[in-house]
Design a protein around this motif. Structure first.
Motif, PDB file in Angstrom:
ATOM      1  N   ASP A  80       6.332 -17.678 -22.044  1.00 46.55           N
ATOM      2  CA  ASP A  80       6.484 -16.781 -22.098  1.00 46.55           C
ATOM      3  C   ASP A  80       6.714 -15.618 -20.755  1.00 46.55           C
ATOM      4  OD1 ASP A  80       4.378 -16.443 -24.659  1.00 46.55           O
ATOM      5  OD2 ASP A  80       3.494 -17.873 -23.417  1.00 46.55           O
ATOM      6  N   TRP A  81       6.484 -16.327 -19.703  1.00 49.90           N
ATOM      7  CA  TRP A  81       6.671 -15.883 -18.794  1.00 49.90           C
ATOM      8  C   TRP A  81       7.726 -17.115 -17.359  1.00 49.90           C
ATOM      9  CZ3 TRP A  81       4.957 -11.573 -17.146  1.00 49.90           C
ATOM     10  CH2 TRP A  81       4.199 -10.765 -17.526  1.00 49.90           C
ATOM     11  N   ALA A  82       7.954 -16.236 -16.760  1.00 45.19           N
ATOM     12  CA  ALA A  82       8.622 -17.535 -15.449  1.00 45.19           C
ATOM     13  C   ALA A  82       8.061 -17.515 -13.858  1.00 45.19           C
ATOM     14  CB  ALA A  82      10.198 -17.226 -15.357  1.00 45.19           C
ATOM     15  N   LEU A  83       7.829 -18.387 -13.578  1.00 46.52           N
ATOM     16  CA  LEU A  83       6.665 -18.063 -12.055  1.00 46.52           C
ATOM     17  C   LEU A  83       7.769 -18.482 -11.532  1.00 46.52           C
ATOM     18  CD1 LEU A  83       3.793 -19.918 -13.064  1.00 46.52           C
ATOM     19  CD2 LEU A  83       4.058 -17.676 -13.264  1.00 46.52           C
ATOM     20  N   LEU A  84       7.940 -17.778 -10.089  1.00 45.22           N
ATOM     21  CA  LEU A  84       8.780 -18.271  -8.810  1.00 45.22           C
ATOM     22  C   LEU A  84       8.002 -17.928  -7.564  1.00 45.22           C
ATOM     23  CD1 LEU A  84      11.706 -18.136  -7.740  1.00 45.22           C
ATOM     24  CD2 LEU A  84      11.758 -15.588  -7.495  1.00 45.22           C
ATOM     25  N   PRO A  85       7.980 -19.461  -7.010  1.00 45.78           N
ATOM     26  CA  PRO A  85       7.014 -19.814  -6.343  1.00 45.78           C
ATOM     27  C   PRO A  85       7.713 -19.046  -4.587  1.00 45.78           C
ATOM     28  CG  PRO A  85       7.540 -21.788  -6.970  1.00 45.78           C
ATOM     29  CD  PRO A  85       8.340 -20.493  -7.308  1.00 45.78           C
ATOM     30  N   VAL A  86       7.406 -18.403  -3.737  1.00 44.67           N
ATOM     31  CA  VAL A  86       7.667 -17.489  -3.153  1.00 44.67           C
ATOM     32  C   VAL A  86       6.759 -18.311  -1.688  1.00 44.67           C
ATOM     33  CG1 VAL A  86       8.628 -15.621  -4.144  1.00 44.67           C
ATOM     34  CG2 VAL A  86       6.584 -15.497  -3.003  1.00 44.67           C
ATOM     35  N   SER A  87       6.903 -17.846  -0.437  1.00 41.60           N
ATOM     36  CA  SER A  87       7.006 -18.600   0.646  1.00 41.60           C
ATOM     37  C   SER A  87       7.002 -17.593   1.819  1.00 41.60           C
ATOM     38  CB  SER A  87       7.117 -19.868   1.034  1.00 41.60           C
ATOM     39  OG  SER A  87       6.933 -20.922  -0.115  1.00 41.60           O
ATOM     40  N   PRO A  88       6.549 -16.721   2.877  1.00 39.22           N
ATOM     41  CA  PRO A  88       6.627 -15.836   4.149  1.00 39.22           C
ATOM     42  C   PRO A  88       8.209 -16.393   4.768  1.00 39.22           C
ATOM     43  CG  PRO A  88       4.122 -17.810   3.983  1.00 39.22           C
ATOM     44  CD  PRO A  88       5.290 -17.863   3.001  1.00 39.22           C
ATOM     45  N   PRO A  89       8.414 -15.593   5.530  1.00 41.89           N
ATOM     46  CA  PRO A  89       8.084 -14.289   5.901  1.00 41.89           C
ATOM     47  C   PRO A  89       8.555 -13.874   3.959  1.00 41.89           C
ATOM     48  CG  PRO A  89       9.802 -14.850   6.590  1.00 41.89           C
ATOM     49  CD  PRO A  89       9.216 -15.997   6.427  1.00 41.89           C
ATOM     50  N   PHE A  90       7.852 -12.729   3.094  1.00 44.93           N
ATOM     51  CA  PHE A  90       8.225 -11.935   2.315  1.00 44.93           C
ATOM     52  C   PHE A  90       8.379 -10.602   2.405  1.00 44.93           C
ATOM     53  CE2 PHE A  90       4.060 -14.047   1.938  1.00 44.93           C
ATOM     54  CZ  PHE A  90       4.201 -15.154   0.472  1.00 44.93           C
ATOM     55  N   ASP A  91      10.065 -10.924   1.998  1.00 46.29           N
ATOM     56  CA  ASP A  91      11.260  -9.908   2.460  1.00 46.29           C
ATOM     57  C   ASP A  91      12.127  -9.594   1.134  1.00 46.29           C
ATOM     58  OD1 ASP A  91      12.835  -7.619   3.777  1.00 46.29           O
ATOM     59  OD2 ASP A  91      13.502  -9.327   4.506  1.00 46.29           O
ATOM     60  N   PRO A  92      11.998  -8.878   0.195  1.00 47.82           N
ATOM     61  CA  PRO A  92      11.466  -8.082   0.722  1.00 47.82           C
ATOM     62  C   PRO A  92       9.727  -7.962   0.249  1.00 47.82           C
ATOM     63  CG  PRO A  92      12.111  -7.751  -1.873  1.00 47.82           C
ATOM     64  CD  PRO A  92      12.931  -8.443  -1.042  1.00 47.82           C
ATOM     65  N   PRO A 146       2.837 -16.703  -4.552  1.00 47.03           N
ATOM     66  CA  PRO A 146       2.752 -17.652  -3.327  1.00 47.03           C
ATOM     67  C   PRO A 146       2.390 -18.646  -3.161  1.00 47.03           C
ATOM     68  CG  PRO A 146       1.724 -15.163  -3.125  1.00 47.03           C
ATOM     69  CD  PRO A 146       2.591 -15.231  -4.536  1.00 47.03           C
ATOM     70  N   VAL A 147       2.583 -19.721  -2.462  1.00 43.85           N
ATOM     71  CA  VAL A 147       2.440 -21.086  -2.183  1.00 43.85           C
ATOM     72  C   VAL A 147       1.804 -21.051  -0.618  1.00 43.85           C
ATOM     73  CG1 VAL A 147       3.748 -21.959  -4.102  1.00 43.85           C
ATOM     74  CG2 VAL A 147       4.945 -21.917  -2.267  1.00 43.85           C
ATOM     75  N   GLU A 148       1.303 -20.096  -0.641  1.00 47.98           N
ATOM     76  CA  GLU A 148       1.470 -20.578   1.122  1.00 47.98           C
ATOM     77  C   GLU A 148      -0.645 -21.215   1.074  1.00 47.98           C
ATOM     78  OE1 GLU A 148       0.569 -16.708   4.091  1.00 47.98           O
ATOM     79  OE2 GLU A 148       0.582 -16.107   2.111  1.00 47.98           O
ATOM     80  N   GLU A 149      -0.095 -21.729   2.544  1.00 46.54           N
ATOM     81  CA  GLU A 149      -1.511 -22.923   2.053  1.00 46.54           C
ATOM     82  C   GLU A 149      -2.963 -22.345   1.878  1.00 46.54           C
ATOM     83  OE1 GLU A 149      -2.270 -25.676   2.704  1.00 46.54           O
ATOM     84  OE2 GLU A 149      -0.438 -26.048   2.409  1.00 46.54           O
TER      85      GLU A 149
END
Length: 152
Positions: free
Chosen positions: A96-108, A131-134
């Motif tokens: 149903d959805w796609a998930l995209l893990p993102v890590s800092p820095p978040f730009d944009p 976001p996949v931050e600790e």
């Protein structure tokens, strides 16, 4: 003619009644995000399972995107830096959805509106960036962003 089957790089999971295809480059945290979501959902008393990790067989069936695991990796998930683990799986699930893990820095800082993941057979899945931050609880993020569509 457009093919209705494809093998893609990613991880597929089920949370409640919804299927999620986790996408992104190698090392971006796909398996880690899958494990975190599955563990959190189960801890909250909801159904959650892995479909496939690293490679996912996708097909278009009755106008729905269905994920399956290639037989050679059935029930296995990579735990980066630790090895290959075994986990409960389901044989197939509608995505149903796609998930995209993102890590800092978040730009944009904010994702593009109506962002989608194009699939090899001409379909798309809506993307949710996670976001996949600790210390970040992925399931809480999904509830905040798509609570009405998460399936529990």
């Amino acid at each position: 003619m457009t093919t209705t089957r494809a093998n893609v790089h990613g991880t597929a999971i089920v949370l409640g009644t919804r299927g999620f295809l986790i996408t992104g480059p190698s090392g971006s945290g796909k398996s880690r995000l899958a494990l975190a979501c599955i563990a959190a959902a189960r801890q909250a008393g909801h159904f959650a399972a892995l479909v496939a990790d690293d490679r996912v067989d996708l097909s278009l069936e009755q106008d729905r995107i269905v994920a399956r695991c290639p037989p050679s990796i059935h029930g296995l998930i990579e735990i980066r830096g630790a090895g290959i683990g075994k986990i409960e799986t389901v044989p197939a699930a509608v995505m149903d959805w796609a998930l995209l893990p993102v890590s800092p820095p978040f730009d944009p800082r904010l994702p593009p509106e109506n962002e989608t993941l194009p699939l090899p057979f001409g379909r798309v899945l809506p993307i949710v960036r996670v976001p996949v931050e600790e210390g970040v609880l992925a399931l809480n993020i999904l509830h905040a962003l798509i609570a009405e569509k998460i399936g529990f």
